[in-house]
Write an enzyme that holds these catalytic residues in place. Structure first.
Site, PDB file in Angstrom:
ATOM      1  N   ASP A 194      20.670  13.482  19.546  1.00  0.00           N
ATOM      2  CA  ASP A 194      19.693  14.552  19.673  1.00  0.00           C
ATOM      3  C   ASP A 194      18.531  13.987  20.483  1.00  0.00           C
ATOM      4  O   ASP A 194      17.841  13.060  20.029  1.00  0.00           O
ATOM      5  CB  ASP A 194      19.238  15.029  18.288  1.00  0.00           C
ATOM      6  CG  ASP A 194      18.351  16.269  18.387  1.00  0.00           C
ATOM      7  OD1 ASP A 194      17.669  16.419  19.420  1.00  0.00           O
ATOM      8  OD2 ASP A 194      18.327  17.067  17.431  1.00  0.00           O
ATOM      9  N   ARG A 366      -0.080  14.454  14.437  1.00  0.00           N
ATOM     10  CA  ARG A 366       0.791  14.066  15.537  1.00  0.00           C
ATOM     11  C   ARG A 366       0.213  14.572  16.851  1.00  0.00           C
ATOM     12  O   ARG A 366      -0.215  15.721  16.951  1.00  0.00           O
ATOM     13  CB  ARG A 366       2.155  14.719  15.263  1.00  0.00           C
ATOM     14  CG  ARG A 366       3.303  14.197  16.050  1.00  0.00           C
ATOM     15  CD  ARG A 366       4.579  14.886  15.615  1.00  0.00           C
ATOM     16  NE  ARG A 366       4.581  16.295  15.995  1.00  0.00           N
ATOM     17  CZ  ARG A 366       5.696  17.004  16.231  1.00  0.00           C
ATOM     18  NH1 ARG A 366       6.876  16.447  16.106  1.00  0.00           N
ATOM     19  NH2 ARG A 366       5.631  18.272  16.563  1.00  0.00           N
TER      20      ARG A 366
HETATM   21  C1  LIG Z   1      12.637  20.336  17.956  1.00  0.00           C
HETATM   22  C2  LIG Z   1      13.875  19.775  17.396  1.00  0.00           C
HETATM   23  C3  LIG Z   1      14.965  20.596  17.085  1.00  0.00           C
HETATM   24  C4  LIG Z   1      14.827  22.088  17.224  1.00  0.00           C
HETATM   25  O1  LIG Z   1      15.994  22.783  17.070  1.00  0.00           O
HETATM   26  P1  LIG Z   1      16.030  24.345  17.393  1.00  0.00           P
HETATM   27  O2  LIG Z   1      17.429  24.726  17.169  1.00  0.00           O
HETATM   28  O3  LIG Z   1      15.558  24.501  18.806  1.00  0.00           O
HETATM   29  O4  LIG Z   1      15.061  25.035  16.494  1.00  0.00           O
HETATM   30  C5  LIG Z   1      16.116  20.008  16.610  1.00  0.00           C
HETATM   31  N1  LIG Z   1      16.202  18.669  16.438  1.00  0.00           N
HETATM   32  C6  LIG Z   1      15.166  17.856  16.731  1.00  0.00           C
HETATM   33  C7  LIG Z   1      15.294  16.386  16.543  1.00  0.00           C
HETATM   34  C8  LIG Z   1      13.978  18.388  17.204  1.00  0.00           C
HETATM   35  O5  LIG Z   1      12.950  17.600  17.473  1.00  0.00           O
END
Ligand SMILES: *Cc1c(COP(=O)(O)O)cnc(C)c1O
Length: 407
Positions: A194, A366
């Site tokens: 991610d 943050r």
């Molecule tokens: C911001 C973020 C998300 C957001 O997910 P959405 O499906 O766009 O709401 C997911 N994982 C991480 C690590 C993030 O920082």
């Protein structure tokens, strides 16, 4: 050398090669925006682009725009642009859906390659944990949750898929992609990265580091707009071995054949599901186009300077705040996390004084350091305001006793 005064910070900004980007964004005068890691600011080109899409492409050309205006190809075209920011090739990235949905698609698809448990950090952004728990339930796999520090050691033969967020959303601590991929390769596990807090923030070269699967956000450092589509990356060699669990007509080999049975498209298109939101997708493209004008090495070098200046000012003026982010640039992303029991009130008091950061439970303030829009003088001024808030204990204002629904 770090600037020792506001005047020195301003002098550094005058020589900054990224300075020209500031005016390409529509930020209100006098506001110091330190939340571009959560919702990137509005590129000036984007409203005109959205107006063009709405009034001309949609309003006048109507359905013809799917062909004429490049709507149909947009997810792959924008994916190719995003690919440049992660070291990938054309045809390895597609812009689509949300990060949560893309994560689900890749975790389930990758789990089919090998039996075994799905492993994830327990201090990840919560949606990642929810998605993985559900994916494990539906595929009949065990879901193992360990701390980020224990992740590497937990990748053993019994693991099928690992979900790892490179830059932690709270502390900005950064994992070593190459080291974890080495460990995963030894046991035949796949890591889904991610990169929500990485893309547009830190330099990335996924093929060099052995990464084959990744997802990430479009509305954070890429400035794609609220709820902008996310993206997913699948290394070319792996694409035709994976099947998306959300089979939809946009991922079909012959979408306009309207066959009754699903046959996955070859290549990255198979990870599309249904019709894409064109207004949002083309707004994202406008943000990505702007970002691609910058040199990522310059962006990162400036992020390091902004962080060092922020950290030095906090140490000099706000000793009661704890710097929770790693000091070694190789071990962090592009935001700074400060710990204090009154973090929520501190952030609210700052917002009321024109300095926007955000709060992450239970005790973190943050601040995103986005080099395209922020200068050294902004960091200097933000820290001055923060030290005033701390000295005057403005966080204790009763107005901050109850929390907004979005923090
Ligand atoms: C911001 C973020 C998300 C957001 O997910 P959405 O499906 O766009 O709401 C997911 N994982 C991480 C690590 C993030 O920082």
């Amino acid at each position: 050398m770090l600037p020792q005064s506001l005047a020195e910070a301003e002098a550094l900004d005058r020589d900054d090669p990224l300075r020209r980007f500031r005016d390409r964004f529509a930020l209100p005068e006098g506001l110091i925006y330190l939340d571009g890691n959560s919702l990137g600011p509005l590129p000036r080109a984007t409203p005109d682009r959205i107006a063009e899409v709405a009034t001309r492409e949609w309003g006048e050309r109507l359905i013809r725009s799917w062909n004429e205006a490049g709507w149909w190809e947009a997810p792959v075209r924008i994916g190719d642009k995003i690919a440049r920011l992660i070291g990938a090739d054309d045809g390895e990235v597609v812009a689509t859906d949300s990060t949560s949905v893309n994560l689900y698609k890749l975790v389930v698809a990758a789990a089919a390659l090998k039996p075994g448990a799905i492993l994830i950090e327990n201090d990840n952004f919560p949606t990642d944990g929810y998605v993985v728990q559900q994916a494990a339930r539906l595929t009949g796999r065990e879901c193992r949750m360990v701390s980020g520090d224990a992740l590497e050691a937990a990748i053993d033969d019994s693991v099928s898929v690992v979900v790892a967020t490179q830059v932690n959303y709270r502390t900005a601590a950064r994992l070593d992609i190459a080291a974890l991929e080495d460990g995963a390769a030894r046991v035949g596990a796949r890591i889904v990265w991610d990169l929500s807090h990485s893309i547009g923030a830190v330099p990335l070269d996924l093929p060099r580091d052995g990464a084959t699967l990744a997802v990430g956000c479009g509305y954070k450092y890429l400035n794609g707009g609220p709820g902008a589509p996310a993206w997913l990356y699948v290394a070319r060699d792996l694409q035709d071995r994976l099947t998306s669990p959300i089979a939809g007509w946009w991922g079909h080999a012959d979408p306009f054949g309207f066959a009754s049975d699903y046959r996955a498209a070859g290549g990255i298109r198979r990870f599309l599901a249904g019709t894409q939101p064109m207004l949002s997708l083309l707004a994202l493209e406008s943000g990505v186009d702007l970002f691609l004008e910058a040199e990522m090495a310059e962006v990162w070098a400036k992020s390091v300077r902004l962080f060092d200046l922020f950290a030095a000012r906090i140490e000099a003026t706000c000793p009661e705040l704890t710097i929770l982010s790693p000091r070694d640039p190789a071990k962090r992303g592009s935001h700074i996390a400060l710990g204090h029991p009154q973090a929520y009130g501190i952030v609210q008091a700052l917002i009321d004084r024109g300095v926007i950061g955000d709060y992450r439970a239970p005790d973190i303030a943050r601040f995103g350091l986005t080099p395209l829009t922020l200068g050294h003088a902004d960091v200097w001024r933000a820290c001055e305001t923060l030290s005033t808030v701390m000295r005057e204990q403005s966080w204790a204002d009763p107005r901050y006793a109850s929390r907004n629904s979005v923090t």
